[in-house]
Scaffold this active site. Structure first.
Site, PDB file in Angstrom:
ATOM      1  N   HIS A 160      -9.613   5.241  -0.620  1.00 16.63           N
ATOM      2  CA  HIS A 160      -9.136   3.852  -0.132  1.00 16.63           C
ATOM      3  C   HIS A 160      -7.959   4.391   0.833  1.00 16.63           C
ATOM      4  O   HIS A 160      -7.494   5.283   0.919  1.00 16.63           O
ATOM      5  CB  HIS A 160      -8.336   3.077  -1.448  1.00 16.63           C
ATOM      6  N   LYS A 164      -2.853   1.678  -1.110  1.00 17.37           N
ATOM      7  CA  LYS A 164      -3.326   1.358  -2.535  1.00 17.37           C
ATOM      8  C   LYS A 164      -2.161   2.153  -3.278  1.00 17.37           C
ATOM      9  O   LYS A 164      -1.625   2.997  -2.995  1.00 17.37           O
ATOM     10  CB  LYS A 164      -4.755   1.945  -2.517  1.00 17.37           C
TER      11      LYS A 164
END
Ligand SMILES: NC(=O)C1=CN([C@@H]2O[C@H](COP(=O)(O)OP(=O)(O)OC[C@H]3O[C@@H](n4cnc5c(N)ncnc54)[C@H](OP(=O)(O)O)[C@@H]3O)[C@@H](O)[C@H]2O)C=CC1
Ligand SMILES: O=C(O)C1=N[C@H](C(=O)O)C[C@H](O)C1
Length: 272
Positions: A160, A164
């Site tokens: 990600h 995040k």
């Protein structure tokens, strides 16, 4: 707007998912943006929700008052932080409305609070609201059941964007749960979340997780089933947050006429 349009509140309206939700609600027949919420003290309070989402002015200002917004709404779509989602679930229960929760990184205590709220609200919660990942989870369960643990190791890899804050991702954990169901084992007892240093050989039957973070990656997940001399790799790549927002809005519409309870995306998509 027609009288029967579902009135939706977006919490975390200025966030990455909040903005995607405002755009999808604006384009989707049968739903209307009722309110957009940010936390008290946020620089976005008072700003036009449409302008935040790149749509141009919608004449709806972001507020920091969820209680008032929920009382006259049909549902709330919530991608924020665990503590905030727990608070919103309590308010959704008071208002007897739909609460779609996309927030990840929730603890067991948070999950108990969602369970309690679902006595009065219709909650739909999933670590990934996309159609593709919901299918990937079903495929993972089937593959894990078919390929015996003695010969086939399961590893879950995710990547990600650099912003995040939780790991492994909610999706990776959801895929781990699917694999564990396929193997009829407990993920909690059999997962290996971190490896570092002299780890020794891989314990048979465990499910391993590996986390990558960087750049602007929306979300990539692969389930590796690794045997002697062959591998099966099941993968999903998200390139646009609209897939999560569309799934969340579909979940809200689905839950509108359901009984209070805690539902998941396979319920919404008729896969259970
Ligand atoms: N289930 C799924 O399909 C998906 C889940 N997610 C999850 O959704 C969550 C949000 O992700 P993302 O949009 O990228 O994160 P962002 O940080 O971009 O957005 C979160 C927003 O929520 C706001 N917020 C936090 N607490 C409150 C509160 N009490 N009241 C109002 N607003 C609040 C934040 O404000 P502030 O910055 O001031 O704290 C921020 O604007 C994460 O847990 C992520 O993992 C993401 C994509 C898909
Ligand atoms: O934080 C994100 O961005 C995402 N979070 C979810 C997760 O934790 O799996 C879903 C998606 O992959 C994007």
């Amino acid at each position: 707007m027609s009288l029967s349009d579902m009135k939706l509140v977006v919490t975390g309206a200025a966030g990455r998912m909040g903005q995607a939700l405002i755009r999808v609600i604006h384009q989707t027949p049968g739903v209307v943006l009722h309110a957009a919420i940010e936390r008290p003290g946020s620089a976005f309070v008072g700003r036009d929700a449409g302008e935040l989402a790149g749509l141009g002015p919608l004449g709806l200002a972001v507020t920091d008052d969820p209680l008032t917004a929920f009382l006259d709404a049909d549902g709330v779509v919530d991608f924020t932080r665990p503590g905030s989602s727990v608070d919103f679930a309590g308010l959704a229960a008071q208002a007897r409305i739909v609460h779609v929760i996309g927030t990840t990184g929730c603890s067991q205590t948070d999950d108990a609070a969602f369970e309690a709220a679902s006595r009065h609200a219709r909650l739909v919660k999933s670590g990934n609201m996309s159609l593709g990942v919901t299918l990937l989870a079903a495929l993972t369960q089937t593959a894990a059941r078919a390929l015996p643990a003695r010969d086939w190791d399961i590893e879950i890899l995710e990547m990600h964007h650099r912003h995040k804050v939780d790991a492994p991702s909610g999706t990776a954990l959801l895929l781990g749960e699917a694999a564990a169901r396929g193997r009829a084992i407990s993920l909690k007892e059999q997962s290996v979340r971190v490896r570092d240093g002299h780890t020794g050989p891989r314990p048979e039957g465990t499910i391993g997780f590996a986390t990558l973070r960087g750049g602007s990656v929306v979300g990539e997940h692969s389930v590796y089933l690794a045997g002697e001399g062959e591998e099966v790799i099941l993968s999903h790549r998200a390139t646009d947050r609209a897939i999560f927002a569309r799934g969340a809005v579909a979940a809200a519409l689905w839950a509108r006429d359901k009984k209070p309870g805690l539902y998941t995306m396979p319920d919404v998509l008729g896969l259970n």
